[in-house]
Design a protein around this motif. Sequence first.
Motif, mmCIF file in Angstrom:
data_model
loop_
_atom_site.group_PDB
_atom_site.id
_atom_site.type_symbol
_atom_site.label_atom_id
_atom_site.label_comp_id
_atom_site.label_asym_id
_atom_site.label_seq_id
_atom_site.Cartn_x
_atom_site.Cartn_y
_atom_site.Cartn_z
ATOM 1 N N LYS A 23 5.064 -12.006 -8.080
ATOM 2 C CA LYS A 23 5.328 -10.702 -7.473
ATOM 3 C C LYS A 23 4.196 -9.727 -7.777
ATOM 4 O O LYS A 23 3.720 -9.018 -6.892
ATOM 5 C CB LYS A 23 6.650 -10.144 -7.997
ATOM 6 N N ASN A 24 3.747 -9.714 -9.016
ATOM 7 C CA ASN A 24 2.666 -8.804 -9.394
ATOM 8 C C ASN A 24 1.363 -9.144 -8.669
ATOM 9 O O ASN A 24 0.601 -8.251 -8.282
ATOM 10 C CB ASN A 24 2.450 -8.830 -10.912
ATOM 11 N N ASP A 27 1.793 -7.935 -5.088
ATOM 12 C CA ASP A 27 1.716 -6.478 -5.067
ATOM 13 C C ASP A 27 0.275 -6.006 -5.239
ATOM 14 O O ASP A 27 -0.168 -5.067 -4.572
ATOM 15 C CB ASP A 27 2.588 -5.874 -6.174
ATOM 16 N N GLU A 230 11.802 5.508 -6.085
ATOM 17 C CA GLU A 230 10.869 5.301 -4.979
ATOM 18 C C GLU A 230 11.035 6.355 -3.884
ATOM 19 O O GLU A 230 10.207 6.451 -2.975
ATOM 20 C CB GLU A 230 11.026 3.905 -4.378
ATOM 21 N N ALA A 346 3.281 5.152 -5.918
ATOM 22 C CA ALA A 346 4.101 4.061 -5.384
ATOM 23 C C ALA A 346 3.881 2.774 -6.176
ATOM 24 O O ALA A 346 4.831 2.016 -6.449
ATOM 25 C CB ALA A 346 3.788 3.842 -3.912
ATOM 26 N N ARG A 350 6.825 0.909 -8.228
ATOM 27 C CA ARG A 350 7.199 -0.457 -7.859
ATOM 28 C C ARG A 350 7.109 -1.407 -9.052
ATOM 29 O O ARG A 350 7.948 -2.272 -9.249
ATOM 30 C CB ARG A 350 6.300 -0.948 -6.721
ATOM 31 N N ARG A 351 6.106 -1.203 -9.888
ATOM 32 C CA ARG A 351 5.884 -2.142 -10.982
ATOM 33 C C ARG A 351 6.703 -1.814 -12.231
ATOM 34 O O ARG A 351 7.127 -2.714 -12.961
ATOM 35 C CB ARG A 351 4.400 -2.175 -11.338
ATOM 36 N N SER A 353 9.413 0.817 -12.546
ATOM 37 C CA SER A 353 10.624 1.638 -12.460
ATOM 38 C C SER A 353 11.782 1.069 -13.277
ATOM 39 O O SER A 353 12.606 1.830 -13.795
ATOM 40 C CB SER A 353 11.047 1.810 -11.003
#
Length: 388
Positions: A23-24, A27, A230, A346, A350-351, A353
């Motif tokens: 995911k990272n 992203d 977000e 953002a 996203r990373r 929160s």
Amino acid sequence: MSLLSAVVPRSVKSTVKKLPVVKNWRDAKAFALRYDDIVGSVYDPKLIQPVEELDIAEIEINRNCNINCVMCNTSLSQRPQFNMDLELFEHIVKLTKSQAKGITALHTIGEPLMNNNLPQYLEILRKHDVHIKLSTNALILHKRLDLILQYTDIIEEVRFSIDGASKETYELIRRGGNWERLITNMEEFRERSHEGTAFRRVKIGSIVSQDVQHEMGYHLKFWSRYAPMEHIDLNLVSGLSPDNSYFLTRSILKNHIVPWPPCYMLFGSSLHILNDGRATACCRDYNGDLTYGNIKEKSPKELLNCDNVLELRRQHLENRIPEKSLCANCFCVDPKVSALFKLFVAGLVRRYSDNWNVEKMQTRFDEFFKMFSEGIPDRERFSTLIRG
């Protein structure tokens, strides 16, 4: 079809995509591509705007506001204060439904919850199935909450305009505001709207200046109690007011301040309608200086590219804006820098929160402002703000 696609079940691939390391990586790739898009973008405004994208963005049902924020100075507006005529409002709502996108907002520089005719406006909107984005400073929300909860079917979005995450900061910026009243109202909204789920979307909009710079990490954490992190929209303060004193003195990135023209509001397909029916080129038109026609007399499509608005656009394109025009004294932070700031926020949200550390996130904000005080960093250096 690749060999991997053939032998690996879809459920396994879906699980792999959700792994933190994957995911990272995804992203980071998207983050880098967006950086390139922003930095490489070229603003090329066109004289004629496409009517097929026409949007009645705002209908000003009243001009007055119950506070006088330092960046807005709404008290400077000299336009007559009155509530929009109900027949005129219904006329515009019908046009919003038939010729535009079927969604609008109820303000330019005013506070719509102050309007005594708000129930009638909402009923007209429901009658024609036109949805709204409702923006409010929330200070009189306790007087209107029963009403707006009756219209969750047409209120597409509730947006709270709030600056600062402490009494001292909030009341410094939102002059006339009361921190205790605000928090009481937000708690009631949260409880009675089932933590915001009664509405399609709940947002908080905040400006970022030197006065709030020190509490950015805390700001996002604190207000995420009332809106998803977000959906907390942070914007670098710009020249919202005819008096730019606050912006010019309290902007964090003074080295990136540029004249706003040619303005995206003027070069777009959105109409901003004042309380007397006039269309204006600017949603912050304090005195009606930038009006170019009236929706009582012309259709939205006729207004969008009428002779008067074309002349305003030519003034921007040909660098001949009159000295006394509102546009002549309008400034902002370089739009590319503003967009990179929003990308940065953002990316952080996203990373991190789900595991938001206020002190660490504040450090990231401090690093952003230090980095940009030296110029626009390259993509790799910019990406370190998110990766850490």
